[in-house]
Write a protein that holds these residues in place. Structure first.
Motif, PDB file in Angstrom:
ATOM      1  N   SER A 128       0.706  -0.956  -0.129  1.00 58.56           N
ATOM      2  CA  SER A 128       0.471   0.095  -0.242  1.00 58.56           C
ATOM      3  C   SER A 128       0.960   1.291  -0.011  1.00 58.56           C
ATOM      4  CB  SER A 128      -0.991   0.097   1.137  1.00 58.56           C
ATOM      5  OG  SER A 128      -1.758  -1.018   1.144  1.00 58.56           O
ATOM      6  N   ASP A 129      -0.027   2.616  -0.480  1.00 61.11           N
ATOM      7  CA  ASP A 129       1.173   3.336  -0.490  1.00 61.11           C
ATOM      8  C   ASP A 129       0.984   4.331   0.586  1.00 61.11           C
ATOM      9  OD1 ASP A 129      -0.421   5.527  -2.297  1.00 61.11           O
ATOM     10  OD2 ASP A 129      -0.790   3.798  -2.788  1.00 61.11           O
ATOM     11  N   PRO A 130       1.481   5.318   0.827  1.00 58.13           N
ATOM     12  CA  PRO A 130       1.098   6.342   2.510  1.00 58.13           C
ATOM     13  C   PRO A 130      -0.371   7.199   2.037  1.00 58.13           C
ATOM     14  CG  PRO A 130       3.441   6.089   2.066  1.00 58.13           C
ATOM     15  CD  PRO A 130       2.972   5.854   0.691  1.00 58.13           C
ATOM     16  N   GLU A 131      -0.547   7.527   0.745  1.00 59.68           N
ATOM     17  CA  GLU A 131      -1.566   8.222   0.704  1.00 59.68           C
ATOM     18  C   GLU A 131      -3.100   7.262   0.224  1.00 59.68           C
ATOM     19  OE1 GLU A 131       1.178   7.990  -1.362  1.00 59.68           O
ATOM     20  OE2 GLU A 131       1.893  10.107  -1.150  1.00 59.68           O
ATOM     21  N   SER A 132      -3.096   6.422   0.283  1.00 58.50           N
ATOM     22  CA  SER A 132      -3.822   6.092   0.103  1.00 58.50           C
ATOM     23  C   SER A 132      -4.475   5.001   0.872  1.00 58.50           C
ATOM     24  CB  SER A 132      -4.035   4.533  -0.759  1.00 58.50           C
ATOM     25  OG  SER A 132      -2.808   3.423  -0.664  1.00 58.50           O
ATOM     26  N   ALA A 190      -3.481   7.150   4.354  1.00 59.91           N
ATOM     27  CA  ALA A 190      -3.842   7.821   4.309  1.00 59.91           C
ATOM     28  C   ALA A 190      -5.483   8.556   4.367  1.00 59.91           C
ATOM     29  CB  ALA A 190      -3.082   9.740   4.505  1.00 59.91           C
ATOM     30  N   LYS A 191      -6.000   8.290   2.986  1.00 58.96           N
ATOM     31  CA  LYS A 191      -7.490   8.499   2.697  1.00 58.96           C
ATOM     32  C   LYS A 191      -7.942   7.829   3.234  1.00 58.96           C
ATOM     33  CE  LYS A 191      -6.440  10.209  -1.499  1.00 58.96           C
ATOM     34  NZ  LYS A 191      -6.591  10.443  -3.487  1.00 58.96           N
ATOM     35  N   HIS A 201      -8.225   6.411   6.234  1.00 57.33           N
ATOM     36  CA  HIS A 201      -7.949   7.068   7.473  1.00 57.33           C
ATOM     37  C   HIS A 201      -8.897   7.430   7.661  1.00 57.33           C
ATOM     38  CE1 HIS A 201      -6.164   8.267  11.067  1.00 57.33           C
ATOM     39  NE2 HIS A 201      -5.965   7.476  11.679  1.00 57.33           N
ATOM     40  N   ASP A 202      -8.546   8.848   6.627  1.00 63.16           N
ATOM     41  CA  ASP A 202      -9.346  10.095   7.702  1.00 63.16           C
ATOM     42  C   ASP A 202     -11.102   9.715   7.119  1.00 63.16           C
ATOM     43  OD1 ASP A 202      -7.453  11.167   6.602  1.00 63.16           O
ATOM     44  OD2 ASP A 202      -7.357  11.858   5.495  1.00 63.16           O
TER      45      ASP A 202
END
Length: 141
Positions: A25-29, A31-32, A34-35
């Motif tokens: 997994s990439d950190p951006e996906s 984080a999304k 998670h939000d």
């Protein structure tokens, strides 16, 4: 004994699946996702916890007005041991109708000198715990 073996095997499979997911997994996906979970958790807390509703009512915050993570960060007050555990009774803190489902309580270490606890439900799969443990294992070997 057989049951314990099966549980151990299942837990190992869960850890492998989580490890596989985290390494691909990439950190951006992450984080999304998670939000979105934060906003869902806010709505759930407002529906189920009298204590949480009281905190927001005192601040004149309506959960339906919190639509983004930025709204959450700007408007939702930080809960601490001082303004939560020592202020509200247990039956206001635990989500309504969940008190009979509590199977265990975990108390804080007491290091800060202030009381706090967490509660585990009978039907809780513990997947969050596995996710955190596996992520820490992955990060710190």
């Amino acid at each position: 004994m057989v049951f314990d073996m099966i549980v151990k095997m299942f837990n190992n499979l869960k850890r492998k699946r989580i490890r596989y997911y985290l390494t691909r997994s990439d950190p951006e996906s992450l984080a999304k996702g998670h939000d979105k979970r934060i906003l869902t958790a806010l709505q759930t807390a407002c529906k189920k916890s009298k204590a949480y509703r009281k905190i927001l009512e005192e601040k004149k915050i309506h959960p339906r007005d919190i639509k983004t993570l930025d709204d959450f960060k700007k408007r939702i007050p930080v809960i601490s041991k001082d303004n939560f555990f020592s202020v509200f009774p247990l039956n206001d803190i635990i989500a309504e109708h969940d008190l009979p489902k509590v199977s265990n309580f975990m108390t804080s270490s007491g290091f800060s000198g202030k009381f706090a606890f967490g509660a585990g439900l009978k039907n809780d799969s513990g997947s969050g715990r596995f996710f955190v443990d596996t992520a820490l294992d992955l990060l710190f070997n």
